[in-house]
Motif scaffolding. Structure first.
Motif, PDB file in Angstrom:
ATOM      1  N   ASN A  53      10.440  -7.334   0.808  1.00  9.21           N
ATOM      2  CA  ASN A  53      11.902  -6.848   0.929  1.00  9.21           C
ATOM      3  C   ASN A  53      12.364  -6.615  -0.300  1.00  9.21           C
ATOM      4  O   ASN A  53      12.914  -5.730  -0.883  1.00  9.21           O
ATOM      5  CB  ASN A  53      12.831  -7.594   1.844  1.00  9.21           C
ATOM      6  N   TYR A  54      12.217  -7.609  -1.344  1.00  5.26           N
ATOM      7  CA  TYR A  54      12.580  -7.508  -2.760  1.00  5.26           C
ATOM      8  C   TYR A  54      12.167  -6.714  -3.349  1.00  5.26           C
ATOM      9  O   TYR A  54      12.706  -5.877  -4.338  1.00  5.26           O
ATOM     10  CB  TYR A  54      12.259  -9.167  -3.490  1.00  5.26           C
ATOM     11  N   PHE A  55      10.909  -6.549  -3.343  1.00  4.66           N
ATOM     12  CA  PHE A  55       9.999  -5.479  -4.267  1.00  4.66           C
ATOM     13  C   PHE A  55      10.514  -3.989  -3.589  1.00  4.66           C
ATOM     14  O   PHE A  55      10.537  -3.122  -4.478  1.00  4.66           O
ATOM     15  CB  PHE A  55       8.451  -5.513  -4.062  1.00  4.66           C
ATOM     16  N   ARG A  56      10.819  -3.865  -2.451  1.00  2.00           N
ATOM     17  CA  ARG A  56      11.250  -2.504  -1.752  1.00  2.00           C
ATOM     18  C   ARG A  56      12.535  -2.462  -2.602  1.00  2.00           C
ATOM     19  O   ARG A  56      12.622  -1.154  -2.770  1.00  2.00           O
ATOM     20  CB  ARG A  56      11.320  -2.514  -0.254  1.00  2.00           C
ATOM     21  N   ARG A  88      11.825   4.662  -7.699  1.00  2.00           N
ATOM     22  CA  ARG A  88      10.415   4.858  -7.183  1.00  2.00           C
ATOM     23  C   ARG A  88      10.455   4.827  -5.709  1.00  2.00           C
ATOM     24  O   ARG A  88      10.978   3.883  -5.056  1.00  2.00           O
ATOM     25  CB  ARG A  88       9.463   3.643  -7.662  1.00  2.00           C
ATOM     26  N   GLN A  89       9.284   5.299  -4.896  1.00  2.00           N
ATOM     27  CA  GLN A  89       9.120   5.242  -3.510  1.00  2.00           C
ATOM     28  C   GLN A  89       8.211   3.888  -3.493  1.00  2.00           C
ATOM     29  O   GLN A  89       7.735   3.550  -4.096  1.00  2.00           O
ATOM     30  CB  GLN A  89       8.320   6.383  -3.143  1.00  2.00           C
ATOM     31  N   TYR A  90       8.735   3.174  -2.194  1.00  2.00           N
ATOM     32  CA  TYR A  90       8.117   2.204  -1.665  1.00  2.00           C
ATOM     33  C   TYR A  90       7.452   2.504  -0.410  1.00  2.00           C
ATOM     34  O   TYR A  90       8.346   2.724   0.425  1.00  2.00           O
ATOM     35  CB  TYR A  90       8.869   1.006  -1.458  1.00  2.00           C
ATOM     36  N   THR A 120       5.085   2.339   3.065  1.00  2.00           N
ATOM     37  CA  THR A 120       4.465   1.312   3.671  1.00  2.00           C
ATOM     38  C   THR A 120       3.254   2.004   4.676  1.00  2.00           C
ATOM     39  O   THR A 120       3.496   3.290   5.018  1.00  2.00           O
ATOM     40  CB  THR A 120       5.071   0.323   4.775  1.00  2.00           C
ATOM     41  N   LEU A 121       2.116   1.403   4.782  1.00  2.00           N
ATOM     42  CA  LEU A 121       0.958   1.968   5.521  1.00  2.00           C
ATOM     43  C   LEU A 121       1.496   2.208   6.965  1.00  2.00           C
ATOM     44  O   LEU A 121       1.267   3.589   7.529  1.00  2.00           O
ATOM     45  CB  LEU A 121      -0.101   0.837   5.541  1.00  2.00           C
ATOM     46  N   GLU A 122       2.231   1.359   7.584  1.00  2.00           N
ATOM     47  CA  GLU A 122       2.638   1.630   8.964  1.00  2.00           C
ATOM     48  C   GLU A 122       3.472   2.667   9.121  1.00  2.00           C
ATOM     49  O   GLU A 122       3.307   3.781   9.953  1.00  2.00           O
ATOM     50  CB  GLU A 122       3.340   0.525   9.528  1.00  2.00           C
ATOM     51  N   GLU A 123       4.664   3.017   7.883  1.00  2.00           N
ATOM     52  CA  GLU A 123       5.372   4.175   8.282  1.00  2.00           C
ATOM     53  C   GLU A 123       4.678   5.627   7.861  1.00  2.00           C
ATOM     54  O   GLU A 123       4.673   6.652   8.542  1.00  2.00           O
ATOM     55  CB  GLU A 123       6.566   4.075   7.244  1.00  2.00           C
ATOM     56  N   GLU A 124       3.623   5.505   7.041  1.00  2.00           N
ATOM     57  CA  GLU A 124       3.170   6.800   6.696  1.00  2.00           C
ATOM     58  C   GLU A 124       2.048   7.240   7.759  1.00  2.00           C
ATOM     59  O   GLU A 124       1.842   8.545   7.923  1.00  2.00           O
ATOM     60  CB  GLU A 124       2.415   6.583   5.214  1.00  2.00           C
ATOM     61  N   GLN A 148       0.010  10.322  -9.270  1.00  2.00           N
ATOM     62  CA  GLN A 148      -0.979  11.085  -8.822  1.00  2.00           C
ATOM     63  C   GLN A 148      -1.794  10.793  -7.722  1.00  2.00           C
ATOM     64  O   GLN A 148      -2.403  11.486  -6.919  1.00  2.00           O
ATOM     65  CB  GLN A 148      -2.229  10.908 -10.017  1.00  2.00           C
ATOM     66  N   TYR A 149      -1.587   9.376  -7.322  1.00  2.00           N
ATOM     67  CA  TYR A 149      -2.203   9.015  -5.955  1.00  2.00           C
ATOM     68  C   TYR A 149      -1.105   8.839  -4.971  1.00  2.00           C
ATOM     69  O   TYR A 149       0.264   8.180  -5.418  1.00  2.00           O
ATOM     70  CB  TYR A 149      -2.905   7.673  -6.190  1.00  2.00           C
ATOM     71  N   LYS A 150      -1.144   8.934  -3.500  1.00  2.00           N
ATOM     72  CA  LYS A 150      -0.216   8.434  -2.648  1.00  2.00           C
ATOM     73  C   LYS A 150      -0.652   6.914  -2.439  1.00  2.00           C
ATOM     74  O   LYS A 150      -1.731   6.747  -1.716  1.00  2.00           O
ATOM     75  CB  LYS A 150      -0.280   9.115  -1.356  1.00  2.00           C
ATOM     76  N   ILE A 151       0.300   6.128  -2.710  1.00  2.00           N
ATOM     77  CA  ILE A 151      -0.191   4.608  -2.564  1.00  2.00           C
ATOM     78  C   ILE A 151       0.798   4.010  -1.684  1.00  2.00           C
ATOM     79  O   ILE A 151       2.050   4.075  -1.607  1.00  2.00           O
ATOM     80  CB  ILE A 151       0.215   3.913  -4.051  1.00  2.00           C
TER      81      ILE A 151
END
Length: 376
Positions: A117-120, A128-130, A132-136, A364-367
Motif C-alpha cells: 500500500n505504501y509503495f502504491r 508512475r503506475q503501480y 498488480t498482477l491480479e488487476e491486469e 519499455q516493459y509492462k511490469i
C-alpha cells in the motif's frame, strides 16, 4: 486500501500501537505506518532492555518491557525484527501479559502487504503506475487452455543445506525445483541442477540463487521463465498462469522492500559499503546510461528483493546479459570475504541491480506486482 484491508481497519479502531524492536525492521515498519496512506501514530518503540539501545527513534521514545507492561498491555504490539528472534520474543510478550501481539517480521506476508500500500501511494505520488498482477489479468480477454501452463517455467531454488519446512509444497507442484550450488557438493538432491550444461554453479557461495538464474538464462527455452525460493513463492495458481501466458504482461515482480532513510544507507549498514561503490563503478563503465537510475535507486526507499521475478524469456535473457558482466566486474575488485554471509555480496548487489534494470525499463516493459508467501 488495496492490501490487508481488514487488518488496517483494525489498526484504526483506537488501540495504541507499540512496535517491539529498535533496529532497521522496526524503523521501516514505523516509517511505513506513519506515512501515506496510513498516517498512524506510533506510541512507543519497546525493547527487552534499554541497554545498548537509543532513547528515541524517529523522535519516538524507546521504552523497556517493564515500562510497557505498565501502560501498553492492551496496545497492538507489532513485533518488527528478523524471523530468527521471533521464537524468543513472542512467548516473552505473551508471558508478560500483552494481549495483542502481531508478528511483523522482515519476511512476513502481512508486512509485505503493508509495504504494498505504501509503495502504491509512492508510485502515484511520483506519477508512475503501480500495476498488480491480479488487476491486469482480470482485464485480459483471452481463451486459455491447460497446456499453456507448460510454457511457463518457474524454477524453485533448492540447496542440499535447506532447512526442513513445516509447510506443504504441494500447492507449488507446477514449479520446477532446481538445485543451486550443485557443483559444490556430492549430494544430488534434484534432477535439475545448476551444474549441468553451460553454468557457473561453482560461484554459488558468492552468487547464491543467481547460479540458478544463470543456468535458466543459458539452458531454458520456455516462453516465460523465472525464479523463486523453496521458502518464498509467488501467490499464483494454475488458472492465473493460464491467463498470464496469453496476456500482454512482460514481467512480474514482488512487492518491494522498504529501506529508510534510503537504500544505500541500509546497504552500508548491513553489508560492505565499498562493494556498493565498486558496483556503481562497474555500472558506469559497462552501462553508463543506467547511472542516473542507479542514483535514483540508492537515494530512494525501495528495492526489489530476493532476485525473484518472472518474465518473458527474451526479457530474462536481456536482463541476464546486462547483469552478469557487471557482477563479474565486481568480483575482480570485491574478492573473497572471510565472513560467509558478506561473501554473498554478488547476490545482495544483484537485488539492487535488478531494481535499477526494471526501473530504467519501466516504459519499455509492462511490469506488474504480485504478492509472495513465505513458508515456515
Amino acid at each position: 486500501m488495496y492490501y490487508a484491508e481488514e487488518f488496517v481497519k483494525q489498526l484504526y479502531q483506537g488501540r495504541q500501537i507499540v512496535i517491539y524492536g529498535a533496529k532497521i525492521v522496526a524503523v521501516e515498519v514505523a516509517s511505513c505506518l506513519m506515512g501515506e496512506p496510513y498516517h498512524l501514530k506510533i506510541s512507543n518503540f519497546m525493547v527487552t532492555s534499554l541497554e545498548g539501545n537509543v532513547k528515541k527513534l524517529l523522535g519516538i521514545p524507546v521504552i523497556d518491557i517493564k515500562e510497557g507492561k505498565k501502560h501498553y498491555k492492551d496496545a497492538v504490539v507489532l513485533v518488527a525484527m528478523m524471523e530468527k528472534y521471533l521464537h524468543e520474543v513472542i512467548p516473552l510478550l505473551q508471558k508478560e501479559g500483552f494481549l495483542h501481539v502481531i508478528p511483523m517480521t522482515f519476511e512476513s506476508d502481512l508486512w509485505s502487504q503493508l509495504r504494498g500500500n505504501y509503495f502504491r501511494e509512492l508510485c502515484l505520488k511520483q506519477g508512475r503506475q503501480y500495476l498488480t498482477l491480479e488487476e491486469e489479468i482480470e482485464k485480459a480477454v483471452c481463451d486459455t487452455n491447460e497446456d499453456s501452463i507448460h510454457d511457463i517455467h518457474m524454477y524453485m531454488v533448492r540447496s542440499h543445506a535447506d532447512r526442513q519446512l513445516q509447510a506443504d509444497l504441494d500447492a507449488y507442484n507446477w514449479e520446477i525445483p532446481i538445485q543451486a550450488g550443485a557443483a559444490l557438493t556430492s549430494r544430488q538432491i534434484l534432477q535439475v541442477r545448476d551444474n549441468q550444461g553451460e553454468q557457473i554453479s561453482y560461484k554459488n557461495r558468492e552468487y547464491c540463487e543467481l547460479t540458478a538464474l544463470y543456468w535458466i538464462w543459458k539452458n531454458d527455452v520456455s516462453k516465460y521463465a523465472g525464479l523463486c525460493h523453496y521458502r518464498r513463492h509467488f501467490n499464483f495458481d494454475k488458472g492465473l498462469l493460464q491467463k498470464l501466458i496469453v496476456s500482454d504482461i512482460d514481467a512480474v515482480l514482488t512487492i518491494p522492500i522498504l529501506n529508510f532513510p534510503d537504500v544505500r544507507t541500509v546497504y552500508a549498514n548491513d553489508h560492505i559499503e565499498q562493494d556498493w561503490d565498486i558496483m556503481l563503478q562497474a555500472l558506469e563503465k559497462l552501462h553508463p546510461d543506467y547511472r542516473k537510475t542507479a542514483e535514483i535507486v540508492q537515494r530512494g526507499v525501495f528495492y526489489y528483493g530476493y532476485n525473484m521475478f518472472l518474465a518473458r524469456k527474451e526479457i530474462l535473457d536481456a536482463y541476464c546479459e546486462w547483469l552478469f558482466p557487471i557482477l563479474e566486474a565486481c568480483e575482480e575488485k570485491c574478492g573473497k570475504k572471510e565472513n560467509a554471509y558478506q561473501n554473498r555480496y554478488a547476490g545482495f548487489l544483484a537485488e539492487r541491480l535488478m531494481t535499477v534494470y526494471f526501473l530504467h525499463n519501466k516504459e519499455q516493459y509492462k511490469i506488474v506486482h504480485a504478492q509472495k508467501t513465505f513458508l515456515e
